[in-house]
Structures are given as C-alpha cells and as structure tokens.
Motif scaffolding. Structure first.
Motif, mmCIF file in Angstrom:
data_model
loop_
_atom_site.group_PDB
_atom_site.id
_atom_site.type_symbol
_atom_site.label_atom_id
_atom_site.label_comp_id
_atom_site.label_asym_id
_atom_site.label_seq_id
_atom_site.Cartn_x
_atom_site.Cartn_y
_atom_site.Cartn_z
ATOM 1 N N GLU A 257 11.213 -12.672 -15.988
ATOM 2 C CA GLU A 257 10.551 -12.744 -17.286
ATOM 3 C C GLU A 257 11.528 -13.191 -18.367
ATOM 4 O OE1 GLU A 257 7.577 -9.890 -19.874
ATOM 5 O OE2 GLU A 257 9.318 -9.003 -18.907
ATOM 6 N N ALA A 258 12.784 -12.673 -18.326
ATOM 7 C CA ALA A 258 13.787 -13.084 -19.313
ATOM 8 C C ALA A 258 14.130 -14.556 -19.163
ATOM 9 C CB ALA A 258 15.037 -12.223 -19.164
ATOM 10 N N GLU A 259 14.238 -15.016 -17.916
ATOM 11 C CA GLU A 259 14.528 -16.428 -17.695
ATOM 12 C C GLU A 259 13.379 -17.303 -18.178
ATOM 13 O OE1 GLU A 259 15.268 -16.634 -13.556
ATOM 14 O OE2 GLU A 259 17.318 -15.834 -13.673
ATOM 15 N N ALA A 260 12.145 -16.866 -17.905
ATOM 16 C CA ALA A 260 10.997 -17.641 -18.380
ATOM 17 C C ALA A 260 10.946 -17.656 -19.904
ATOM 18 C CB ALA A 260 9.705 -17.058 -17.807
ATOM 19 N N ARG A 261 11.243 -16.488 -20.516
ATOM 20 C CA ARG A 261 11.244 -16.433 -21.978
ATOM 21 C C ARG A 261 12.352 -17.312 -22.555
ATOM 22 N NH1 ARG A 261 10.787 -11.451 -22.205
ATOM 23 N NH2 ARG A 261 12.998 -10.896 -22.304
ATOM 24 N N ALA A 262 13.538 -17.286 -21.920
ATOM 25 C CA ALA A 262 14.633 -18.139 -22.383
ATOM 26 C C ALA A 262 14.282 -19.611 -22.232
ATOM 27 C CB ALA A 262 15.911 -17.817 -21.610
ATOM 28 N N GLU A 263 13.601 -19.945 -21.120
ATOM 29 C CA GLU A 263 13.188 -21.333 -20.918
ATOM 30 C C GLU A 263 12.172 -21.754 -21.968
ATOM 31 O OE1 GLU A 263 12.931 -25.127 -19.273
ATOM 32 O OE2 GLU A 263 14.422 -23.532 -19.064
ATOM 33 N N GLU A 264 11.242 -20.851 -22.295
ATOM 34 C CA GLU A 264 10.267 -21.158 -23.344
ATOM 35 C C GLU A 264 10.962 -21.361 -24.686
ATOM 36 O OE1 GLU A 264 7.462 -18.018 -23.344
ATOM 37 O OE2 GLU A 264 6.518 -18.580 -21.434
ATOM 38 N N GLU A 265 11.942 -20.488 -24.979
ATOM 39 C CA GLU A 265 12.673 -20.647 -26.239
ATOM 40 C C GLU A 265 13.459 -21.956 -26.249
ATOM 41 O OE1 GLU A 265 15.077 -17.205 -26.619
ATOM 42 O OE2 GLU A 265 13.390 -15.842 -27.041
ATOM 43 N N ARG A 266 14.073 -22.302 -25.099
ATOM 44 C CA ARG A 266 14.832 -23.543 -25.030
ATOM 45 C C ARG A 266 13.925 -24.750 -25.248
ATOM 46 N NH1 ARG A 266 15.807 -27.630 -22.071
ATOM 47 N NH2 ARG A 266 14.273 -26.976 -20.509
ATOM 48 N N VAL A 267 12.749 -24.713 -24.595
ATOM 49 C CA VAL A 267 11.803 -25.818 -24.769
ATOM 50 C C VAL A 267 11.330 -25.895 -26.213
ATOM 51 C CG1 VAL A 267 9.523 -26.662 -24.110
ATOM 52 C CG2 VAL A 267 11.076 -25.796 -22.358
ATOM 53 N N ALA A 268 11.068 -24.724 -26.815
ATOM 54 C CA ALA A 268 10.617 -24.720 -28.209
ATOM 55 C C ALA A 268 11.705 -25.262 -29.131
ATOM 56 C CB ALA A 268 10.220 -23.306 -28.622
ATOM 57 N N GLN A 269 12.964 -24.833 -28.874
ATOM 58 C CA GLN A 269 14.059 -25.337 -29.691
ATOM 59 C C GLN A 269 14.242 -26.842 -29.509
ATOM 60 O OE1 GLN A 269 17.457 -22.993 -28.623
ATOM 61 N NE2 GLN A 269 16.712 -21.139 -29.644
#
Length: 676
Positions: free
Chosen positions: A268-280
């Motif tokens: 879940e943390a990796e998915a959230r980090a990936e979502e944040e990276r994509v958003a950034q």
C-alpha cells in the motif's frame, strides 16, 4: 548645601517612583497569574464535567445495551497461554454477574478490555481506538484482583510496543459489554509490513482460509483496529482489522464471516508513493508546459524589441553563440550597442531554451574565461573589448543545481522499502513464554494434531476377529447381560476393540460397547474414558484374561419339539449368578482374571444343563411327531452343537440345523452367519 539637599530629594523621589512602579508591575503580574490560574481551573472543570457527562451517557448506552447489567473492574494482567481471546476472570466477577442476572439471560459473556484512560472505556462504543479490544471469558478461576490475558488480546492492547509493556502498565480495565450478533458480517484484513512476502520478493504460499479458520476457532469477538496474529511454517504474520461490518465490534458466534484480504502495508505504501510520484510528475509536466508557453511568448516579445540587424561593416560585430546542445546562433550588432541587447537576443531565440536571469554567456579561449550577464548589461560591446568577430558559449545557471538535485533524489534511502518487522514479545519474560506456548499449540493445530481427524489417524490398526474368537466375544457380551441380537451386532462390529480392551483389563464391556458406538470405534478415546471411570470407582470387577475359545457344552439328549408346546428361546446368562460365582472363585484363591472367565463358563454350563433337563422332561411327558426338519436323525456331534446354539440364544432350531448342515458343522461359520 542646597544643591546636596535637592540632589538627595530627587534620589528619594526617583527611588519612590521605582518602588511604586515595581509594586504596580508585581500587582499586575499577580493579577495575570491569578487570572491564568482561574482560567486553567475553569478549563479543567469544564473537561471534568464533560467527561462526567460522557461517562454518564456511555453508562446509559451500555445499560440499555446490556439490559441493565454493569460490571467494571481494574485488574492486574498476567499471561495466559490460550490460543483464543478468552480471559480468565476472578470468582468475584462471576458472583457480581450472577447477582445482576447476567447468566440467567443465557447471553454470551463479552467484555471490553482497555488500558486505563484509553480506548473503549473513555470513548463511545462506535469509535474504537488503540489500546482497546473485546474478549470473552474462559473461566472464573483467576486470583482476586488479577485477570489472565491471552497473547492475542495482549497484542491488541499493546500493538507495536510489545507484550511485556503490560507489566509496566500494571492494570487493565475490564467492562462487561453485550456485543451485537449478526447472521452475516464482513471484515477487511491488511497484512502488516511486507505481508506474505519473504524479503519483500518471494510470495509465501499458504492455505489462508484454513489458517484463518484455525486461528479464529474458539474466538468470541472481533473489533475494528485489532491485530490478529496468524501462524504459518513456524512464522508469525500479523493482520490488522481495517474494516468490520455491519458494526465496528461483533460477537463471532453464529455468524457467516466474509473475509477480504487487502494489500500489505508495504504494498500500500509503495502504491501510494507511486501515485504521489505520478501526481508530482503530472504537476511538473503541467508546470513545465505552462513555463514553456510563457517562454515562447517572451521570445516573441524580446524579438520584437530588438533593433534591426545591421549590415556588415567596420563598426559591426559578428557574434556566434554556441548552445549546450551543439546548435549555434549568429547575429550582427553595432559596436556601440549595449550588451543588454545581446542578452535580449539570446532570450528571443526559442532554441536557446533560457529563462530571464537564468543564463550567462561565456567568452573563452586558452588562458582566458569570462562570464557575461546582467551585471554587464549597461556596457557596450566596444567597452567589453569585442572584436569584429566573437565566439561565445551559452551556460544555463540551473543545470548544475538541477544535476545536484537529481543526484540527491536518485540516491536510495537506507530506510526506503525496509519491511516493517513483525511485532513480537522480546526477551524471555512470562509474556514471551506464554506467546511461544500459544504459538506452539496453534502450530500443532494447523498441522492437524489434536483434531478429531488426527485422533482417528492415530488409532491402532487391529486385526479382524473371526471364527472361535468372535464366538467368544459374543458369549462374553451375552453373559454380561446384553440381549443376543444386540450382542451379535456389537461383536461383529467391535470384536477387535473389545478384545483389546479385555487385554487392557477393562471388564465392563456393556459400557464399552456404548462408548464405542458413541465415538465410532475409537479405541484410544474409549480406553481413556474407561480409565477415568475406574479412577472414579465405577468399575467393581477387574478385567478378564485374553479371550480364548470357549469349550463345547456337555452332550445332551436329542430333543424334539412338541407341537403343543413349542420351545421358547433360551434365556441369557444371569449376570448376578456370574458375579456370585466370580466372588466365590476369588474367595477360593483363584486369580481374578481367570476367575472372571471361569465364572462365565461355569454359569453357562449350568444353565445349559438346566435347559437340557427341562427339554428332556418335556419330551418324556409329551412325545409328539417332530416337524419335517427336526425329525431328521442327528448325530451326537450335531445335537451337541444344536444344544450349544440354543444356550447361546439362537432359538431357531430349524435354521441352526440348516446352517450346520450347510457348513458341515463348522461352528464359527454358523455363528458368523447367525450374527450377520
């Protein structure tokens, strides 16, 4: 003199003024401190009153939910090695619950368990928090003032701080709460840390449904926010109860529980980090696009502000600017032109990819290097020493900083991707030992040990009993008072188990047959129960010696049935006569094991003789033609076997004779056919 007096007076006035100011400041300070203390007191009083109102409201809600039953106690926890979530409460808790009629209602006893000042005891039932859970009760045998807490409940109370912290807490709050029961419920579980992955890579294969069934077996309650430890291959995995429907706390009795397993914390943390990276990245792309639009617009503006390019001449400078990508820009300027126009020209070129103030042009040749920028904007090209032709290099100021930022971002963090370690009790304390014992019991249960299936698989393999040994088992059951039809069925089904029990010394075969039927022939279970009954004094006679084929009964005269008086079935062996004969033989000094067999044999022979005597007298007094089957002449051996079958309870002489004829007088085959 007057001057000294005036000076002294002014000093006194100044001193009095300072003293008055000091007193005024102290008074103001005291008043401010008093006001602050009064404000703090009012705030504390408001908090106390609010807590009292909340406690009263919560008590009313619990009283309505619990049908008026109220029980709350603060007890010292001690570790229990149970694998479920059931507490061990003191006897006073049982007395209090009985006094309020909680047991008479027949409801499930469930309790809210929390650390003092936290969790359910201080919050509404609909908002559980850390340090709180729900549990059932196993027994009321704990010492007064203490409560036995199993590792599963202790984990929900301490979470990641470790089970041993309960010793530092000193007390837990136990409150009787009647939990809702639903026919259908749903729970979402999330594995902690890296979940079911070894080292974050290899997926661990397990039968999760079987593991959850065995883990939740015997559990009473489930609360949103609980940590549920499960075991597989000697490892502990922790699951968090993320969502629970239709209530945030439920009784796990008579409910159809649907389980959904969410991605692990790390996933879940990796998915959230990936979502944040994509958003950034998307935001950066939008910002870059906006900046590019502004740059192109500024390029057009700067290009419009540039003077016309002059023709080549002695007062004209030919400038050549090499770009970082390798392209070149070329333009002519008059020598009296300010260097600011050169900077504007570079900004007006779309291929230069520069922002205002974020670039420099470099004049460079062997042994010489000079940066030119806004500080030289007011100087002319002639004052800068430009010749008729000059080669310059474009340098972006942000390139080095961006490279450093990218290097920092690409450097992996030491803590990145580190899996969250499974929480476990550390050290060799009592809580750690209780947790290890609970894990060991749960591991055995998961491996199938201690279950009915495992118990059945551990049963000894017994050889099938046939022939004379089967007849001996049948005779023993009849001798002990069992009806012949039931004895025949029991001997055919449980002959091997009964023989084994006889060799163990268990004499009460009537009870043994009932237990064998109840537990589907499980010898070990029946032997354990019979042993317990012996210790309780239920059995008065020792077990017999190993069974041996019974000797044939003495020969008797042939008997034909009179039509007017048909022969009645032979009575079973009298148990009272067997007991009396057994006591007589034991009193005479015979070994009890031998006496048991001899008593049965003697009584059977006596009863057979009595039957033969009565039959002979009937035949003498009322002779009559025999029926077609019975009138067939019989040898002495056949007649003896017929008489023995009659004494065993098989009264159908015609069938007995037919079977003897069919099997050539082989008694074991005849008995087997009659039993089946």
């Amino acid at each position: 003199m007057d001057f000294d007096l005036a000076k002294k007076h002014s000093k006194e006035v100044e001193q009095r003024r300072r003293e008055a100011k000091r007193k005024l400041d102290q008074q103001r300070k005291d008043e401010a401190q008093q006001t602050a203390m009064e404000q703090e007191y009012r705030e504390r009083e408001e908090i106390r009153l609010r807590k009292e109102r909340e406690e009263a409201l919560r008590a009313e809600q619990e009283a309505a939910m619990n049908d008026g039953v109220q029980y709350i106690a603060r007890l010292r926890p001690y570790p229990s090695s149970r694998t479920d979530d059931k507490l061990e409460l003191p006897p006073s808790a049982l007395e209090e619950l009985e006094r309020q009629g909680a047991l008479e209602r027949g409801t499930l006893l469930t309790f809210a368990v929390s650390l003092p000042g936290q969790g359910i005891a201080a919050e509404p039932l609909s908002s559980p928090s850390a340090g709180s859970t729900h549990a059932g009760v196993a027994e009321f045998t704990a010492e007064e003032g203490t409560v036995g807490v199993p590792p599963r409940v202790a984990l929900c109370l301490t979470k990641g701080s470790g089970l041993e912290t309960l010793d530092a807490v000193g007390q837990v709050e136990i409150r009787y709460v009647r939990l809702p029961r639903c026919s259908k419920s749903r729970v979402k579980l999330q594995p902690r840390g890296e979940g079911f992955h070894a080292g974050g890579m290899k997926t661990i294969q397990m039968d999760l449904e079987h593991v959850l069934l065995e883990t939740l077996r015997g559990h009473t309650a489930l609360t949103q926010g609980d940590w549920l430890p499960i075991r597989h291959a000697g490892q502990t995995f922790e699951l968090m109860v993320r969502e629970l429907e239709p209530h945030s706390e439920l009784a796990l009795i008579d409910t159809d529980l649907t389980v959904e397993v969410l991605p692990s914390e790390q996933t879940e943390a990796e998915a959230r980090a990936e979502e944040e990276r994509v958003a950034q990245a998307e935001a950066a792309a939008r910002e870059a696009e906006h900046k590019e639009e502004l740059r192109l617009q500024r390029c057009k503006t700067k290009a419009a502000e540039l003077p016309l390019e002059p023709a080549a001449g002695p007062d004209v400078v030919q400038l050549l600017v090499r770009l970082p990508a390798g392209a070149r820009l070329s333009r002519r300027f008059i020598r009296s032109t300010a260097f600011e126009q050169v900077l504007n020209w570079v900004e007006s070129e779309p291929d230069a990819l520069v922002q205002a103030g974020e670039f420099r042009v470099v004049q460079k040749w062997p042994g010489h290097c000079r940066e030119l920028g806004p500080s030289e904007a007011a100087e002319t090209l002639a004052s800068l020493g430009f010749g008729r032709q000059e080669a310059l290099f474009l340098q972006h100021l942000g390139s080095e900083a961006e490279a450093e930022v990218e290097t920092i971002e690409e450097k992996p963090s030491e803590d990145a991707g580190a899996p969250t370690k499974t929480t476990a009790a550390s050290g060799n304390g009592a809580w750690s030992q209780a947790e290890e014992q609970a894990h060991a019991m749960l591991d055995r249960r998961l491996e199938g040990q201690g279950t009915p299936t495992a118990a059945a698989s551990n049963e000894p393999q017994l050889e099938e009993i046939r022939g004379e040994e089967l007849v001996a088992v049948f005779e023993r059951l009849v001798a002990l008072g069992m009806q012949p039809p039931k004895a025949a069925a029991a001997s055919k089904r449980f002959a091997a188990q009964l023989k084994e029990l006889g060799e163990m010394g268990f004499e009460n075969w009537i009870e043994a047959v009932d237990l064998l039927e109840k537990y589907n022939g499980r010898l070990l279970r029946v032997a354990n129960l019979l042993t317990e009954s012996v210790f309780e004094g239920h059995d008065s006679m020792p077990g017999p010696a190993p069974l041996a084929p019974a000797p044939a009964a003495p020969a008797a005269p042939a008997v034909t049935a009179a039509p007017s008086k048909p022969q009645a079935p032979a009575l079973p062996v009298d148990k009272e006569r067997v007991t009396a004969k057994f006591k007589e033989l034991v009193a005479g000094g015979m070994n009890p094991n031998d006496a048991a067999s001899q008593a049965i044999l003697t009584v059977r022979q006596e009863m057979a003789a009595e039957v033969a005597s009565v039959a002979a007298s009937v035949a003498t007094e009322a002779p009559a033609p025999a029926d077609p089957v019975a009138s067939v002449p019989a040898t002495g051996a056949i007649q003896e076997k017929l008489q023995e079958l009659v004494s065993m309870g098989f009264a159908d002489e015609a069938r007995n004779k037919a079977l003897l004829t069919k099997y050539g007088g082989r008694m074991e085959r005849v008995i087997e056919a009659l039993c089946s």
